[in-house]
Each structure stands twice: as structure tokens, then as C-alpha cells.
Scaffold this active site. Structure first.
Site, PDB file in Angstrom:
ATOM      1  N   GLU A 215       0.820  -1.226   0.000  1.00  0.00           N
ATOM      2  CA  GLU A 215       0.000   0.000   0.000  1.00  0.00           C
ATOM      3  C   GLU A 215       0.846   1.265   0.000  1.00  0.00           C
ATOM      4  O   GLU A 215       0.311   2.368   0.056  1.00  0.00           O
ATOM      5  CB  GLU A 215      -0.946  -0.022   1.210  1.00  0.00           C
ATOM      6  CG  GLU A 215      -2.021  -1.094   1.072  1.00  0.00           C
ATOM      7  CD  GLU A 215      -2.929  -1.222   2.295  1.00  0.00           C
ATOM      8  OE1 GLU A 215      -2.557  -0.716   3.370  1.00  0.00           O
ATOM      9  OE2 GLU A 215      -4.010  -1.832   2.165  1.00  0.00           O
TER      10      GLU A 215
ATOM     11  N   GLN B 279       4.728  -4.429   2.441  1.00  0.00           N
ATOM     12  CA  GLN B 279       4.522  -5.857   2.691  1.00  0.00           C
ATOM     13  C   GLN B 279       4.741  -6.614   1.388  1.00  0.00           C
ATOM     14  O   GLN B 279       4.702  -6.018   0.309  1.00  0.00           O
ATOM     15  CB  GLN B 279       3.120  -6.101   3.209  1.00  0.00           C
ATOM     16  CG  GLN B 279       2.019  -5.828   2.198  1.00  0.00           C
ATOM     17  CD  GLN B 279       0.667  -5.624   2.860  1.00  0.00           C
ATOM     18  OE1 GLN B 279       0.296  -4.506   3.167  1.00  0.00           O
ATOM     19  NE2 GLN B 279      -0.065  -6.698   3.060  1.00  0.00           N
TER      20      GLN B 279
HETATM   21  C1  BGC Z   1      -2.543  -4.297   5.028  1.00  0.00           C
HETATM   22  C2  BGC Z   1      -3.626  -5.007   4.244  1.00  0.00           C
HETATM   23  C3  BGC Z   1      -4.503  -5.780   5.204  1.00  0.00           C
HETATM   24  C4  BGC Z   1      -5.037  -4.867   6.299  1.00  0.00           C
HETATM   25  C5  BGC Z   1      -5.792  -5.626   7.355  1.00  0.00           C
HETATM   26  C6  BGC Z   1      -3.181  -3.411   6.082  1.00  0.00           C
HETATM   27  O1  BGC Z   1      -2.185  -2.799   6.846  1.00  0.00           O
HETATM   28  O2  BGC Z   1      -1.748  -3.512   4.170  1.00  0.00           O
HETATM   29  O3  BGC Z   1      -3.039  -5.901   3.316  1.00  0.00           O
HETATM   30  O4  BGC Z   1      -5.564  -6.348   4.502  1.00  0.00           O
HETATM   31  O5  BGC Z   1      -3.961  -4.219   6.947  1.00  0.00           O
HETATM   32  O6  BGC Z   1      -4.975  -6.572   7.989  1.00  0.00           O
END
Ligand code: BGC
Length: 768
Positions: free
Chosen positions: A489, A602
């Protein structure tokens, strides 16, 4: 808060000594739950210090109006929130009319224990009140697995240096607000308060969603273990029900209250029956008694551990860490109800709204699939199947047609309820995880029948989405997927995210492969699904054209797939060269700086290689790992586990271990300084995978063959884990010198270990 205050024990989480700074973190860590309801480890008695009260009921939510500055077409109207529900645990204590409050009295010998083997929480301490009376308190509570709407509390107070009055004020408080309410709204309406002798109930209803919930209590008392009657005073307030009982004690006496609580909702009963059912539940609990209920709790947890435990010898912190992860996952979801799912914080907090994310399919299914019966993972798949119509509606709102589905990034009931553009609209990769979940399930369980009965419809709708979402690029002569956010993200609105494009292609190909097999093996279902979805061969051929001509960004110079088209334009400075004062970058840097940096939140390309490892060679993995791992900051809890598994798979055990430690004690050691908000439940499944798939090397691909490649970190003496493989219980043991498999079932099991075929006869131990 202080890191490292949790004492290491194999089966327990233990806090010793009272530090108000740790209260909120401990409230998360010592949470209890049973898959249907959960409770933060709040004190029963009043506490005037900083605390985050939390009682949650699975499936009960509120559509909190979204907060955005500038509205855009397609934004969801609301962000669903798991509701902080009426408090059933409260018991205020007075000693000779002075209130017990750990924030104001002198506390010694404080100890809190979460017993993971048996599933209960206890607390003991001595307190000297401002008026000089000293008491010793011992409490124990649990939420029953067997009677899954019921909780029980034993609260004992010993008069150390006085004779006088001990007053217990048990209550139910429905005047509860959510910590994370967007507009500080109150989400409950009180419909009825019923008070009786030693028992009472509040019937409340959620605003907008109209879930009805009856919360009941029943209490009884003992002095020195002898049952006593106490005179009840009743106070019915607008949103709460309080009883007061005063017991006279002599110095050295112990007065105990037993409080049984029950929460029953209109998810499971007609509204008009709720009060009666809740009263019946607490009456039943009272009749069974605290010790019998506790006994049934121990048996239920022992059954869970039989097929889920992981034993690590030679590293007590690692042992505690993995059990904590397994325990919390089981407290969050038990797979008996296809309407429920796994929120990233489970029942330990409110962040992420208690909603369902792609975390379930990408991380949690393997855990539930291998530690429980296949029906549990199947319920997780059915949750999405049951929400297919909403996913189609969701795609329609965004301009897609012809039954294309876009599953929400965040949901409670199938509707999208997240409103950040880059997450909601751009992280379309989650649509691929829906299909990956099915693929994983079919490989592991061999229950292909799930596909013709349910899965195929989902696959068709998702394939339609990818077909429409990709477009042909004249410049590239291939299909591209523009304007997305990948799992990382920390980059938004990028073109041709490798992970997304790969999944788009794979989803289509897998859907067509399944269509062909269903046509051959389940002709009646094939006909039904084709008619229902109005799918033709011609349409499926068009999908394949997209899949077969999908574009993937690739760097000849580095010989790796690129995370997205523009990745090489970035300044590639390894994380190791960042000052530690700059990290975590999500707390230290502006969003602008993060987005144009090369830092990866991630696993992204590596997430793809983890999902489809069998489609890449070991050298491919090594090259990609060496390229992306140095740029990854692991600022999502979901990241280290994937890197740990891949590192193990390319024989880099020190790296695998380093990443494992990071995932396994993320909450217990509060790496991210946020455990007070709740625990990271979904990444706990990743921790489990790091041992079973990472160190143990367990895989089951399309051929359905169970394979292992066990390795062990040099820091451990041995480890062992158990899996439920198609109803057969298999125990795997690995030490520095030995590797053993025990087949606890009545069937012989064929598997591949370290590339060799082996057969393990039923009830036999085989040493490799
Ligand atoms: C992550 C997502 C994840 C969400 C809930 C976020 O920090 O980037 O991939 O779905 O957290 O765990």
C-alpha cells in the site's frame, strides 16, 4: 508502554506487578473469546485510570457514516463497525463503603494470567484502600466454548486486616460507545430492562441495522466457600441495571461472587424469544456451577490443542509466542457459522471495524484448514459465496457488466465499507485471493465438489471482472491492468502491478480449467451454472485471450519481474541504509514521500511467488528475494511471515528465523507500539504458516500430494506440529538430528519428504 513485560511461560501469558501504563496493552493481550463473542481483559471492578472497554459479539455491526472531505462517485456510504456491546462483566466492589479502584489504592502482588491450555483468565492482587482496609482479590473468568453464549466469573475478596462489609455491585451496562465511532454516535437503543431476584436482563437494539441483543446476568454468593444469600438492592437506570449486595465478614473471611453472563442475539433467535433464552442460559450456567463449566472449558480447549498445538523445545519465548497465536485464532473463529469471519483484530479491539479483509483467504484459510475439519475452511469459502450477489452489485456500481463481481476490500455483509480510494477501488487484487482460497481448499482437501456446487459461480464472476478490467495496450501489444494498488500500500495508482496482473491471468485460467472439469465430471451442475450465469464458450474464449496475452513488467538488467511499470524509476536505496530514527516510515515520513519511495510495506511480488511457488524455479525465487527483501520495511503485520516462508524455501534459515521472530511475538513484545488497540489476529495465521509451511516446508499443490521439507532453526532444540490432513491426524517432529512423522489415523498416508516418496502406515511412527 514497557516492552517485554510479559513473563515467558509455555502455556500462559503472565503479567506480574501492576503498572497503569500497561493496562490497555494487557486488555488486548489477555482478551478472551469463543468465536462467537469476545471480551477485552477489562477489570470487573471500576477503574478510573486509562482503559479501553470492549465486549464484542460476532456478526453484530453498525454502518457508521463515513468521514471524507471530498465525496467521489462510488464511495461507500458507511464503514461497518463491529459494535462494542453491553458490558456483562462489571462488578463494582466496596469495602466498608470505600470503592476498590486499582488506580487509587495501593496494589501489591498483582498477577494476571491467561491460561491458553484451559482457556481462562485470572487476576490476583492485594490492595490497601485509602481508608486502610487491606483485601486480597482472586478472580477467574472465561467465555465458554461449549455454551457459546455464556461467560462465567468468579470474584473472591478476602478481608485481610478488618471485619466489616464487602459490597458487590454486579451490573449490565448498555450505555456503551465505540472508541472508533466516526461522529461519537451512540449505536444502541434500549428496549427493555428486566430485573429479578439475583438475575436481570437488558434487551437492546442496534440503530439502523436493528440487531436485537439480550444481555443477561445471574449472580450468587459464598463466604468461605459456603453458599450464602444476600439482600439485593436494585437500581434500574436508563441504560443499565445495577444490583447491590452487602456481606458482613470477619477478618480472614473470603466473600465470593459468581456472575454468569449471556449474550444472545437476533442472528440466532426470534427477537421476542431473546430475553427468555438469555435468562435460560444464565440459569443453566448457575445450575451447572462454575467448576463444571470450567471443566467443560478445559475439555473443549484440550480438543482444540490436540490438532492445533505446536511444540518448540529450547526457546520458551518462541513456544509462548506460537501458542498465543494459535490460541487467539481459535478465540476469534471456530468455523461453525458461515455468517461470521475473521476481523484483523478479532475480538480484541475495534480497529479495522471487525470487518473481513483479503487476509482471510490469503492468510487464515491454511491455518483453519490444517488444524480443523474441512467444514471450517468451507464455511469461510461459503461466506464469500453467500455474498456473491453483493460483489456483483458492487462491480455494477463501478461500471462493470454482465455479472462481473468485485469483492469488497473490507466488508461485514458483502457490501464494500472502506472509503479510501487507493484501498477500496485500487486494491482489486483481493478479487484474486477469493479464487486462491478456493484453489488452496481444493488442493488440500480434494473436495472438488465444492467447485460445481458453489465455487464455480464465484470463479466465473471474478473471471468476468478481470476480463473487463484489463485493456489492450496498442503500445505494448498486450493486455494491461492500469491504476491499481498492489498488496504494497506504499504505492498507489500504479500500472501493471505484477501481483495483480499475475492473479488476473491465473484466475481466468483456473476458472476455465474448472469449467472444463465440471463439464466432464458434473454435467448437471455444469448445465445449471451455465444457465444461471448465462456463460457461453465464446465468452470464456475471450477471457482466455486476455489471460494468454497479459503483460508483465520485467527488468532484463536485474532479471526480475518488476513490482509495477515505474518501479525502476525510483531511487533504490536498501532499507538497511535508512537511519533507525526514520522508521517506521509510516509514522516518520509524509505520505508523499512514502509513495514515491522504493520502500515496500509488505510482500507484493514475493506474495505472488509465495502463492504460486511451484510455478517458479528456486533460482527465480532467490533472485526476486534478493531484489525485494532489502527494500521491504514490513510495516504490515502480514509481511514477515511470507518472507520467512520464502527464505526457508531457498535455504536461508537465519533470515527465515529472523522474520519468524518478528511475526511470532509481534503483539506480545509490541513491536509496532499499538497493541493497546488490539492484537493482529490475521497475521497470527501467517506465524503458524511460517512454522508449518516455512520450517516444515509443507505444501499441497494441484496434484494433491502432501509434501514436506523440514528444516530447523539452529536456535531450537526441536519443534513439532500436528495437521489434520483429510481427516487424518499427522504429527511432524523435527530436531537438529532427526525428523519423524506419526500417523495417528486408521489410514496409510502417502507423502513426499525431502523429495522422496514415503508411506506411513496407520498408527505408525516413521523416522526419516
Ligand atoms: C494491510 C492489508 C490488510 C489490512 C488488514 C493493512 O495494513 O496492508 O493488506 O488487509 O492491513 O490486515
Amino acid at each position: 508502554m514497557n516492552k517485554d513485560y510479559i513473563k515467558p511461560f509455555e502455556w500462559s501469558i503472565v503479567e506480574e506487578g501492576f503498572d497503569p501504563e500497561n493496562v490497555e496493552a494487557s486488555e488486548s493481550l489477555f482478551s478472551i473469546g469463543n468465536g462467537s463473542m469476545g471480551q477485552r481483559a477489562n477489570f470487573e471492578e471500576n477503574y478510573s485510570g486509562k482503559t479501553f472497554q470492549g465486549s464484542y459479539i460476532g456478526g453484530i455491526y453498525y454502518p457508521d457514516k463515513t468521514r471524507v472531505g471530498w465525496w467521489k462517485n462510488g464511495y461507500p456510504e458507511y464503514f461497518a463497525k463491529v459494535l462494542n456491546a453491553p458490558n456483562w462483566i462489571g462488578i463494582d466492589i466496596q469495602i466498608n463503603e470505600t470503592e476498590l479502584d486499582l488506580n487509587t489504592c495501593k496494589v501489591s502482588n498483582f498477577k494476571r494470567e491467561l491460561n491458553m491450555k484451559e482457556g481462562w483468565l485470572s487476576r490476583s492482587f492485594n490492595a490497601i484502600l485509602e481508608t486502610g482496609e487491606e483485601i486480597q482479590v482472586n478472580t477467574k473468568r472465561f467465555i465458554s466454548l461449549e455454551y457459546n453464549e455464556t461467560g462465567a466469573i468468579e470474584y473472591a475478596v478476602k478481608a485481610i486486616n478488618f471485619s466489616g462489609e464487602i459490597t458487590f455491585s454486579p451490573y449490565i451496562d448498555a450505555g456503551i460507545v465505540n472508541e472508533d465511532s466516526n461522529y461519537d454516535e451512540y449505536f444502541w437503543e434500549i428496549l427493555k430492562i428486566v430485573s429479578g431476584r439475583n438475575s436481570g436482563c437488558i434487551l437492546s437494539k442496534t440503530l439502523k441495522t436493528a440487531f436485537h441483543l439480550a444481555t443477561a446476568m445471574e449472580v450468587l454468593f459464598a463466604v468461605n466457600n459456603e453458599k450464602v444469600n444476600a439482600l439485593q438492592q436494585t437500581e434500574v437506570e436508563e441504560k443499565s441495571l445495577h444490583y447491590t449486595y452487602t456481606l458482613n465478614v470477619n477478618k480472614g473471611d473470603t466473600a465470593t461472587i459468581y456472575k454468569y453472563g449471556s449474550c444472545v442475539s437476533s442472528l440466532n433467535y426470534p427477537k421476542e424469544d431473546l430475553i427468555e433464552v438469555a435468562f435460560d442460559n444464565v440459569k443453566k450456567a448457575h445450575k451447572l456451577g462454575f467448576l463444571n463449566l470450567l471443566e467443560s472449558q478445559k475439555v473443549a480447549w484440550s480438543n482444540i490443542w490436540h490438532t492445533a498445538d505446536i511444540i518448540i523445545e529450547g526457546d520458551i519465548k518462541a513456544q509462548q509466542g506460537i501458542r498465543f497465536n494459535i490460541f487467539q485464532l481459535n478465540q476469534t473463529y471456530l468455523g461453525t457459522d458461515a455468517r461470521l469471519n475473521i476481523g484483523p483484530k478479532g475480538f480484541t479491539g475495534e480497529k479495522y471495524g471487525g470487518s473481513t479483509y483479503w487476509d482471510t483467504e490469503a492468510y487464515c484459510i491454511p491455518f483453519y484448514m490444517a488444524t480443523k475439519d474441512a467444514s471450517v475452511a468451507k464455511n469461510l469459502l461459503l461466506y464469500r459465496y453467500n455474498q456473491l450477489d453483493k460483489a456483483i452489485e458492487n462491480a455494477e456500481k463501478l461500471g462493470f457488466k454482465n455479472g462481473a463481481a468485485l469483492y469488497p476490500m473490507v466488508t461485514m455483509n458483502g457490501e464494500e465499507c472502506h472509503n479510501e480510494w487507493e484501498i477500496t477501488f485500487e486494491e482489486i487484487h483481493r478479487n484474486g485471493a477469493m479464487i486462491y482460497g478456493i484453489y488452496n481448499y481444493v488442493n488440500y482437501t480434494q473436495d472438488f465438489e465444492y467447485v460445481p456446487k458453489f465455487g464455480l459461480e464465484v470463479m466465473i464472476a471474478v473471471a468476468r471482472f478481470w476480463h473487463q478490467r484489463a485493456n489492450f495496450s496498442e503500445a505494448k501489444g498486450q493486455y494491461v491492468v492500469l491504476g491499481v494498488t498492489g498488496p504494497n500500500e506504499y504505492e498507489n495508482n500504479v500500472n501493471n502491478n505484477f501481483y495483480t496482473n499475475y492473479l488476473a491471468k491465473w484466475c481466468i485460467q483456473y476458472a476455465v480449467e474448472c469449467l472444463n472439469r465440471v463439464e466432464q465430471e458434473y454435467p448437471a451442475d455444469f448445465k445449471r451454472v451455465m444457465a444461471k450465469t448465462k456463460l457461453t464458450n465464446k465468452e470464456a474464449k475471450k477471457w482466455l485471450q486476455v489471460a494468454e496475452n497479459m503483460y508483465f513488467p520485467f527488468s532484463l538488467e536485474h532479471n526480475v519481474y518488476l513490482q509495477q511499470d515505474g518501479f525502476l524509476d525510483k531511487e533504490l536505496i536498501p532499507v538497511a541504509e535508512l537511519e533507525s530514527s526514520e522508521r517506521p516510515i509510516n509514522q516518520k515520513w509524509s505520505w508523499d514521500r512514502i509513495l514515491r519511495s522504493c520502500y515496500i510495506k509488505q510482500a507484493d511480488v514475493l506474495q505472488c511467488m509465495f502463492f504460486f511457488e511451484n510455478k517458479f524455479g528456486k533460482e527465480d525465487l532467490e533472485r526476486h528475494f534478493d531484489f525485494y527483501e532489502p527494500l521491504t520495511v514490513h510495516e504490515s503485520s502480514l509481511s514477515p511471515c511470507v518472507h520467512s516462508i520464502l527464505a526457508a524455501s531457498i535455504d536461508r534459515m537465519p533470515k527465515a528465523y529472523e522474520q519468524y521472530v518478528r511475526t511470532s511475538r509481534l503483539d506480545l513484545d509490541d513491536y509496532n507500539h499499538e497493541v493497546h488497540e488490539g492484537c493482529h489476529i490475521t497475521s497470527m495465521a501467517g506465524t503458524w504458516m511460517s512454522i508449518v509451511q516455512g520450517f516444515g516446508g509443507m505444501r499441497v499443490w494441484e496434484d494433491g500430494i502432501l509434501t514436506f521439507n523440514p528444516q530447523i532453526p539452529k536456535e531450537w532444540k526441536s519443534y513439532s506440529f500436528t495437521i489434520n490432513f483429510r481427516g487424518n491426524i499427522i504429527k511432524v517432529f523435527k530436531s537438529q538430528t532427526e525428523c519423524k512423522f506419526f500417523n495417528e489415523s486408521g489410514n496409510e498416508i502417502h507423502m513426499i519428504v525431502n523429495k522422496n516418496k514415503i508411506l506411513i502406515p496407520s498408527n505408525q511412527l516413521v523416522t526419516i
